[in-house]
Motif scaffolding. Structure first.
Motif, PDB file in Angstrom:
ATOM      1  N   TYR A   1       0.633  -1.240  -0.151  1.00  0.00           N
ATOM      2  CA  TYR A   1      -0.052  -0.011  -0.242  1.00  0.00           C
ATOM      3  C   TYR A   1       1.095   1.240   0.261  1.00  0.00           C
ATOM      4  O   TYR A   1       0.826   2.113  -1.076  1.00  0.00           O
ATOM      5  CB  TYR A   1      -0.813   0.278   0.887  1.00  0.00           C
ATOM      6  CG  TYR A   1      -1.951   0.904   1.401  1.00  0.00           C
ATOM      7  CD1 TYR A   1      -3.209   0.611   0.779  1.00  0.00           C
ATOM      8  CD2 TYR A   1      -2.025   2.197   1.777  1.00  0.00           C
ATOM      9  CE1 TYR A   1      -4.344   1.095   0.680  1.00  0.00           C
ATOM     10  CE2 TYR A   1      -3.146   3.290   1.559  1.00  0.00           C
ATOM     11  CZ  TYR A   1      -3.893   1.900   1.324  1.00  0.00           C
ATOM     12  OH  TYR A   1      -5.277   4.131   0.642  1.00  0.00           O
ATOM     13  N   GLN A   2       2.285   1.226   0.532  1.00  0.00           N
ATOM     14  CA  GLN A   2       2.860   2.105   0.702  1.00  0.00           C
ATOM     15  C   GLN A   2       3.323   2.120  -0.836  1.00  0.00           C
ATOM     16  O   GLN A   2       3.761   4.036  -1.209  1.00  0.00           O
ATOM     17  CB  GLN A   2       3.224   2.419   1.616  1.00  0.00           C
ATOM     18  CG  GLN A   2       3.132   2.366   3.112  1.00  0.00           C
ATOM     19  CD  GLN A   2       4.446   1.964   4.368  1.00  0.00           C
ATOM     20  OE1 GLN A   2       5.563   1.607   3.664  1.00  0.00           O
ATOM     21  NE2 GLN A   2       3.948   2.874   5.164  1.00  0.00           N
ATOM     22  N   ASP A   3       4.037   1.500  -1.311  1.00  0.00           N
ATOM     23  CA  ASP A   3       4.732   1.545  -2.677  1.00  0.00           C
ATOM     24  C   ASP A   3       4.226   1.831  -3.329  1.00  0.00           C
ATOM     25  O   ASP A   3       3.941   2.789  -4.104  1.00  0.00           O
ATOM     26  CB  ASP A   3       5.056  -0.017  -3.187  1.00  0.00           C
ATOM     27  CG  ASP A   3       6.441  -0.259  -2.240  1.00  0.00           C
ATOM     28  OD1 ASP A   3       7.284   0.583  -1.317  1.00  0.00           O
ATOM     29  OD2 ASP A   3       6.684  -1.710  -1.982  1.00  0.00           O
ATOM     30  N   ILE A   4       2.635   1.892  -3.290  1.00  0.00           N
ATOM     31  CA  ILE A   4       1.610   2.176  -3.997  1.00  0.00           C
ATOM     32  C   ILE A   4       1.383   3.547  -3.818  1.00  0.00           C
ATOM     33  O   ILE A   4       1.536   4.507  -4.860  1.00  0.00           O
ATOM     34  CB  ILE A   4       0.272   1.201  -4.508  1.00  0.00           C
ATOM     35  CG1 ILE A   4       0.542  -0.315  -5.067  1.00  0.00           C
ATOM     36  CG2 ILE A   4      -0.623   2.140  -5.550  1.00  0.00           C
ATOM     37  CD1 ILE A   4      -0.678  -0.843  -4.307  1.00  0.00           C
ATOM     38  N   SER A   5       1.322   3.712  -3.277  1.00  0.00           N
ATOM     39  CA  SER A   5       0.748   5.588  -2.194  1.00  0.00           C
ATOM     40  C   SER A   5       1.713   5.991  -2.662  1.00  0.00           C
ATOM     41  O   SER A   5       1.895   7.514  -3.463  1.00  0.00           O
ATOM     42  CB  SER A   5       0.826   5.927  -1.150  1.00  0.00           C
ATOM     43  OG  SER A   5      -0.321   4.456  -0.845  1.00  0.00           O
ATOM     44  N   LEU A   6       3.048   5.777  -3.367  1.00  0.00           N
ATOM     45  CA  LEU A   6       4.550   6.418  -3.693  1.00  0.00           C
ATOM     46  C   LEU A   6       4.816   7.151  -5.018  1.00  0.00           C
ATOM     47  O   LEU A   6       4.708   7.786  -4.917  1.00  0.00           O
ATOM     48  CB  LEU A   6       5.587   5.371  -3.118  1.00  0.00           C
ATOM     49  CG  LEU A   6       7.379   6.778  -3.237  1.00  0.00           C
ATOM     50  CD1 LEU A   6       6.772   8.013  -2.386  1.00  0.00           C
ATOM     51  CD2 LEU A   6       8.308   6.201  -2.669  1.00  0.00           C
ATOM     52  N   ARG A   7       4.125   5.522  -5.672  1.00  0.00           N
ATOM     53  CA  ARG A   7       4.318   5.391  -6.652  1.00  0.00           C
ATOM     54  C   ARG A   7       3.337   6.371  -7.394  1.00  0.00           C
ATOM     55  O   ARG A   7       3.402   7.072  -8.037  1.00  0.00           O
ATOM     56  CB  ARG A   7       3.890   4.879  -7.524  1.00  0.00           C
ATOM     57  CG  ARG A   7       3.708   4.263  -8.975  1.00  0.00           C
ATOM     58  CD  ARG A   7       5.389   4.311  -9.111  1.00  0.00           C
ATOM     59  NE  ARG A   7       5.781   3.314  -9.285  1.00  0.00           N
ATOM     60  CZ  ARG A   7       6.581   2.600  -9.474  1.00  0.00           C
ATOM     61  NH1 ARG A   7       5.941   2.351 -11.116  1.00  0.00           N
ATOM     62  NH2 ARG A   7       7.941   1.723  -9.146  1.00  0.00           N
TER      63      ARG A   7
END
Length: 155
Positions: free
Chosen positions: A70-76
């Motif tokens: 979730y954090q990776d997606i939000s960051l991207r």
């Protein structure tokens, strides 16, 4: 990034092998979310993670992996939006500078029209709005990086 997604998929498979039916289903959803992320279907991946969290509240390991994803997606998403916003902001800043020069010269000679003044004001508002969006995305990216570092330190 592919290494990270592969690690998530491998962790999901391990969860499915070790856990019960709930862990298995949660692992399947985690794999689906990782695949959607790889295919740049960010909103779908986030919805899949939300489904996992709501449907399997006791699948702790899957939920931990889902949080990282979730954090990776939000960051991207934030990085992509920041890039688009920066491009738009640079274009509007350039347009505003040209308009301001032109309108200020006309204003000094009292020949500026209402339309020119209005366009200058609207361009300034657009510039300011994009600047706020840019600053917000920068802050969001910094926050996500901070949370990721904290999460890595806690492990």
């Amino acid at each position: 990034m592919k290494k990270h997604t592969l690690a998530i998929i491998m962790a999901a498979c391990a969860l499915a092998a070790c856990g019960g039916k709930a862990e298995s289903e949660a692992g399947r959803l985690l794999e689906k979310a990782a695949a959607e992320f790889e295919n740049k279907q960010y909103d779908r991946a986030l919805l899949t993670i939300d489904s996992l969290r709501h449907a399997y509240p006791n699948a702790i390991e899957a939920r931990k992996q889902a949080l990282k994803l979730y954090q990776d997606i939000s960051l991207r998403q934030a990085q992509d939006d920041l890039a688009r916003t920066d491009s738009a902001l640079q274009a509007v800043k350039a347009r505003y500078a040209v308009l301001k020069d032109s309108v200020e010269k006309k204003r000094a000679s009292l020949t500026a029209t209402e339309e020119e003044l209005s366009e200058l004001n609207l361009t300034r508002v657009r510039r300011d709005s994009l600047q706020v969006r840019f600053d917000t995305q920068c802050a969001k990216i910094k926050y996500i990086h901070k949370k990721q570092k904290e999460d890595q330190g806690a492990q």
